[in-house]
Design an enzyme around this catalytic site. Structure first.
Site, PDB file in Angstrom:
ATOM      1  N   ASP A 257       0.890  -1.073  -0.002  1.00 56.20           N
ATOM      2  CA  ASP A 257       0.055  -0.031  -0.192  1.00 56.20           C
ATOM      3  C   ASP A 257       0.721   1.328   0.003  1.00 56.20           C
ATOM      4  O   ASP A 257       1.479   1.734  -0.978  1.00 56.20           O
ATOM      5  CB  ASP A 257      -0.867  -0.068   1.236  1.00 56.20           C
ATOM      6  CG  ASP A 257      -1.863   1.161   1.261  1.00 56.20           C
ATOM      7  OD1 ASP A 257      -1.835   2.070   0.460  1.00 56.20           O
ATOM      8  OD2 ASP A 257      -2.878   1.009   2.172  1.00 56.20           O
TER       9      ASP A 257
ATOM     10  N   LYS B 138      -1.345  -1.457  -4.535  1.00 55.99           N
ATOM     11  CA  LYS B 138      -2.290  -0.332  -4.777  1.00 55.99           C
ATOM     12  C   LYS B 138      -1.255   0.535  -5.569  1.00 55.99           C
ATOM     13  O   LYS B 138      -0.476   1.373  -5.061  1.00 55.99           O
ATOM     14  CB  LYS B 138      -2.936   0.294  -3.791  1.00 55.99           C
ATOM     15  CG  LYS B 138      -3.892  -0.447  -2.834  1.00 55.99           C
ATOM     16  CD  LYS B 138      -4.332   0.285  -1.804  1.00 55.99           C
ATOM     17  CE  LYS B 138      -5.380  -0.592  -1.023  1.00 55.99           C
ATOM     18  NZ  LYS B 138      -5.654  -0.066   0.370  1.00 55.99           N
TER      19      LYS B 138
END
Ligand code: IMP
Ligand code: MG
Length: 195
Positions: free
Chosen positions: A119, A147
């Site tokens: 992330d 992500k």
């Protein structure tokens, strides 16, 4: 066919699933991709002389790890690492609470870090640095999810399962406030459940 009334067990699953806004990755999609990743990983290490050590970052990676390692036809050891960049139930990254608990020496071994999600990259940056200092023969990282909108350029993952949108996801090991890890799929948590 007569309708069977929902059991208590059904109701508990329904309640967990009711907190999911939408399913992003089904159990079948995950299973298929994990098998592909394992084939990729096995190809990299199959001729290596130095032994392989898998280092899962707990707790989010446990289900991914369990499925991945059973698809890897390699002689390997496990060394667990526990650290978390989230405190309690907040979703904001608040610095790394470090507990590096590595029970086995990785010097001279091939090391594969296994994590659930890349992330902000703070966790992996930290783990990669700490393990790199212990002089492994090689150091690679496998993550189930990334992500890409948020992942920083300086944190590299060698094996990536899926690139996903920047939404907070749970299931298949990923939690919110330590819940939802047991969902077999990965879904976006309903936004009203988060602060
Ligand atoms: P980082 O932001 O890359 O340091 O991610 C740190 C850790 O936060 C990950 O290993 C996950 O355990 C957790 N995390 C990050 N994003 C999510 C998410 O969308 N859902 C659940 N956990 C997450
Ligand atoms: Mg984690």
């Amino acid at each position: 066919m007569p309708l069977t009334p929902p059991t208590k067990r059904d109701r508990v699953w329904d309640a967990l699933n009711g907190d999911i806004d939408r399913i992003l990755l089904s159990a079948e999609q995950i299973e298929c991709r994990v098998r592909e990743m394992a084939a990729e990983i096995a190809g990299v290490y199959e001729d290596s002389e130095a032994g392989l050590t898998l280092i899962p970052v707990l707790s989010g990676s446990i289900i991914f790890l369990a499925d991945l390692m059973r698809e890897l036809p390699l002689k390997m050891k496990l060394a667990l690492v526990h650290l978390s960049s989230y405190r309690g139930a907040t979703t904001e990254s608040v610095g790394t609470k470090t507990v590096l608990n590595l029970q086995s020496d990785v010097r001279g071994r091939h090391v594969l870090i296994v994590d659930d999600i890349l992330d902000t990259g703070n966790t992996l940056r930290h783990v990669q640095r700490m393990i790199g200092e212990r002089e492994p023969e090689s150091l690679r990282t496998a993550v189930l999810l990334r992500k890409p909108e948020k992942a920083p350029k300086d944190v590299h993952a060698d094996f990536i399962g899926f690139d996903i949108e920047d939404a907070f996801v749970v299931g298949y090991g990923l939690d919110y406030g330590d819940h939802y890890r047991n969902l077999p799929h990965i879904g976006v948590l309903r936004s009203e459940l988060m602060p």
